[in-house]
Design a protein around this motif. Structure first.
Motif, PDB file in Angstrom:
ATOM      1  N   ALA A   1       0.830  -1.206   0.000  1.00 47.92           N
ATOM      2  CA  ALA A   1       0.000   0.000   0.000  1.00 47.92           C
ATOM      3  C   ALA A   1       0.863   1.255   0.000  1.00 47.92           C
ATOM      4  CB  ALA A   1      -0.936  -0.009   1.203  1.00 47.92           C
TER       5      ALA A   1
ATOM      6  N   TRP B   1       2.236   1.855  -3.563  1.00 44.74           N
ATOM      7  CA  TRP B   1       1.199   2.338  -4.483  1.00 44.74           C
ATOM      8  C   TRP B   1       0.834   3.785  -4.149  1.00 44.74           C
ATOM      9  CZ3 TRP B   1      -1.465  -0.242  -8.533  1.00 44.74           C
ATOM     10  CH2 TRP B   1      -2.537   0.471  -9.057  1.00 44.74           C
ATOM     11  N   ASP B   2       0.575   4.048  -2.885  1.00 48.38           N
ATOM     12  CA  ASP B   2       0.104   5.380  -2.487  1.00 48.38           C
ATOM     13  C   ASP B   2       1.181   6.447  -2.628  1.00 48.38           C
ATOM     14  OD1 ASP B   2      -2.434   4.428  -2.015  1.00 48.38           O
ATOM     15  OD2 ASP B   2      -2.157   4.207   0.149  1.00 48.38           O
TER      16      ASP B   2
ATOM     17  N   CYS C   1       2.657   6.850  -5.232  1.00 45.62           N
ATOM     18  CA  CYS C   1       2.412   7.317  -6.603  1.00 45.62           C
ATOM     19  C   CYS C   1       1.064   8.028  -6.719  1.00 45.62           C
ATOM     20  CB  CYS C   1       2.449   6.137  -7.575  1.00 45.62           C
ATOM     21  SG  CYS C   1       3.972   5.178  -7.548  1.00 45.62           S
ATOM     22  N   ALA C   2       0.174   7.813  -5.752  1.00 42.03           N
ATOM     23  CA  ALA C   2      -1.176   8.394  -5.769  1.00 42.03           C
ATOM     24  C   ALA C   2      -1.195   9.578  -4.826  1.00 42.03           C
ATOM     25  CB  ALA C   2      -2.197   7.346  -5.364  1.00 42.03           C
ATOM     26  N   THR C   3      -0.588  10.678  -5.259  1.00 42.75           N
ATOM     27  CA  THR C   3      -0.308  11.782  -4.343  1.00 42.75           C
ATOM     28  C   THR C   3      -1.217  12.992  -4.507  1.00 42.75           C
ATOM     29  OG1 THR C   3       1.373  12.610  -5.884  1.00 42.75           O
ATOM     30  CG2 THR C   3       2.118  11.127  -4.137  1.00 42.75           C
TER      31      THR C   3
ATOM     32  N   PRO D   1      -9.347  10.004  -3.753  1.00 41.30           N
ATOM     33  CA  PRO D   1      -9.500   8.814  -2.906  1.00 41.30           C
ATOM     34  C   PRO D   1      -9.687   7.523  -3.683  1.00 41.30           C
ATOM     35  CG  PRO D   1     -11.544  10.073  -2.940  1.00 41.30           C
ATOM     36  CD  PRO D   1     -10.524  10.905  -3.652  1.00 41.30           C
TER      37      PRO D   1
ATOM     38  N   ARG E   1      -6.491   5.369  -4.410  1.00 40.66           N
ATOM     39  CA  ARG E   1      -5.746   4.880  -3.264  1.00 40.66           C
ATOM     40  C   ARG E   1      -5.779   3.358  -3.212  1.00 40.66           C
ATOM     41  NH1 ARG E   1      -7.895   7.803   1.978  1.00 40.66           N
ATOM     42  NH2 ARG E   1      -6.805   5.980   2.860  1.00 40.66           N
ATOM     43  N   HIS E   2      -4.728   2.794  -2.675  1.00 38.52           N
ATOM     44  CA  HIS E   2      -4.643   1.341  -2.527  1.00 38.52           C
ATOM     45  C   HIS E   2      -5.839   0.806  -1.751  1.00 38.52           C
ATOM     46  CE1 HIS E   2      -3.010  -2.553  -1.159  1.00 38.52           C
ATOM     47  NE2 HIS E   2      -2.148  -2.467  -2.155  1.00 38.52           N
TER      48      HIS E   2
ATOM     49  N   ARG F   1       5.385   8.503  -8.979  1.00 38.52           N
ATOM     50  CA  ARG F   1       6.027   9.103  -7.815  1.00 38.52           C
ATOM     51  C   ARG F   1       6.441  10.530  -8.161  1.00 38.52           C
ATOM     52  NH1 ARG F   1       8.173   5.826  -3.624  1.00 38.52           N
ATOM     53  NH2 ARG F   1       9.561   7.591  -3.191  1.00 38.52           N
TER      54      ARG F   1
ATOM     55  N   MET G   1     -11.334   3.507   5.141  1.00 37.57           N
ATOM     56  CA  MET G   1     -11.353   4.856   4.557  1.00 37.57           C
ATOM     57  C   MET G   1     -12.449   5.728   5.150  1.00 37.57           C
ATOM     58  SD  MET G   1     -10.584   4.150   0.493  1.00 37.57           S
ATOM     59  CE  MET G   1     -10.531   5.919   0.152  1.00 37.57           C
TER      60      MET G   1
ATOM     61  N   SER H   1     -12.418   9.426   4.771  1.00 37.49           N
ATOM     62  CA  SER H   1     -12.616   9.959   3.420  1.00 37.49           C
ATOM     63  C   SER H   1     -14.068   9.880   2.978  1.00 37.49           C
ATOM     64  CB  SER H   1     -11.742   9.186   2.420  1.00 37.49           C
ATOM     65  OG  SER H   1     -10.373   9.353   2.706  1.00 37.49           O
TER      66      SER H   1
END
Length: 386
Positions: A21, A24-25, A27-29, A33, A36-37, A123, A260, A263
């Motif tokens: 996670a 992955w996250d 890269c998901a910046t 939502p 997100r992993h 990233r 989550m 979120s």
């Protein structure tokens, strides 16, 4: 392939669980939502997304020479075109009438989620060649797997342009979003509307307020299993009425609540001590995303109140910049949600089929631009003093 400093290797993942996670996250910046992993894992671990449902995970991870994740892409082998919200059923029919086999295809998307967000997740310190490596890997996966096509739906505008520059066909769509123009209250928002639309919104809200229904916006620790149980029931009942079944199972909502909750904004509607309806939203990156609505009864204007007006209330109160109210619905315009473009990109190896689609998409883009121009004329916002 080289990115200017290191060799990039792209790996195909059979599930989101094959990458940590944190990797992955990283890269998901951008705060979205849905990429997100935890969200993608909730879909897979609940069984809502699986090969048996026509969504076989085939995510991509771009690794540098040291094996560190530099970029990822959520991708799936699809055995149908349901749950995508960028409709290509006519494409499939035409291709198969011509003797081709349209399914399976490769879908780069968040399942069941018509929300714009990153699809080539990088990233922040990734080299300049990582995005190109992911695009080339998608094309190679189509060729190697004998697929008809690849489709990237609801990407960011800059990804749409990057894919177009790489030779992918481009397609436009439309959604309706509300922008927070620095409003201090819902009344401030109402003051920006023209008199006729302002009166209509007040009337709709007043009718709900005068009814026996009470609304609660729940997030974080306020969310309890009873809320998810009730909402899942509403979701299924509404999905059955509209589409003959829902994509998401109860386990998905349990995962979402467990991983989550901060979120989630779940607007629950209560009538004389009983839950009767609900609207599910997720938030991140300063945006509130309206996702699912469900009701076990018919209450006049409650859908508008729970899905649109309470979303605006919440966004103003919490300083969010935008509310995205989901797919379709020109009726959203008179409630302050204006048309915005959405994007998709399509890799079609068959040269003849590609030529046909390219001509079709050019005509479609012209029609979408014209439609948005026409819809803009119906803006509910004041052009002059009333």
């Amino acid at each position: 392939m080289p990115d200017g400093s290191d060799a990039i290797t792209v790996k195909v993942l059979n599930g989101i669980g094959e990458v940590a996670a944190a990797e992955w996250d990283a890269c998901a910046t951008d705060g979205n939502p849905f990429v997100r992993h935890a969200f993608l894992a909730a879909l897979e671990e609940s069984g809502s997304v699986a090969a048996r449902s026509g969504w076989q995970p085939a995510h991509l991870a771009a690794l540098d020479a040291q094996g560190r994740v530099q970029g990822v892409t959520p991708a799936y082998f699809k055995g149908h075109s349901y749950g995508e919200y960028v409709f290509d059923h006519a494409w499939a029919n035409a291709y198969e009438r011509a003797g081709g086999r349209y399914y399976p295809k490769l879908q780069v998307a968040v399942p069941f989620t018509p929300v714009t967000g990153p699809r080539l997740l990088l990233r922040p310190d990734a080299g300049p060649g990582v995005a190109a490596a992911l695009i080339q890997a998608l094309e190679e996966l189509v060729r190697r797997s004998g697929l008809s096509s690849a489709h990237v739906t609801f990407p960011l505008a800059e990804e749409y342009e990057r894919l177009g520059a790489a030779g992918w066909l481009q397609r436009l769509g439309t959604q309706y979003h509300w922008d927070n123009r620095g409003y201090g209250s819902f009344d401030d928002f109402l003051g920006a509307l023209n008199a006729r639309k302002r009166k209509a919104v007040k009337r709709e809200r007043r009718e709900v307020a005068d009814s026996s229904v009470r609304l609660h916006a729940l997030t974080g620790d306020d969310l309890k299993p009873e809320h998810w149980d009730a909402f899942h029931r509403f979701y299924l009942e509404t999905a059955d009425r509209k589409w003959g079944g829902g994509y998401l199972n109860r386990a998905f909502f349990r995962h979402l609540g467990a991983t989550m909750a901060d979120s989630v904004v779940l607007v629950m509607c209560e009538d004389n001590g009983e839950w009767v309806a609900g609207a599910l939203n997720l938030m991140g990156g300063g945006v509130l995303y309206g996702r699912n609505w469900g009701s076990d009864g018919r209450y006049r204007f409650l859908h508008f109140e729970a899905c649109y007006y309470r979303a605006i209330d919440f966004a103003i109160e919490h300083g969010l910049t935008r509310v995205e109210a989901g797919a379709q619905g020109e009726h959203k315009i008179q409630r302050g949600y204006l048309p915005q473009p959405t994007y998709s990109a399509h890799w079609i190896p068959d040269a003849g089929f590609r030529r046909v689609l390219a001509a079709h998409l050019e005509q479609e883009r012209v029609a979408v631009h014209r439609e948005m121009e026409v819809l803009a004329e119906y803006s509910p916002y004041r052009q002059t003093d009333d």
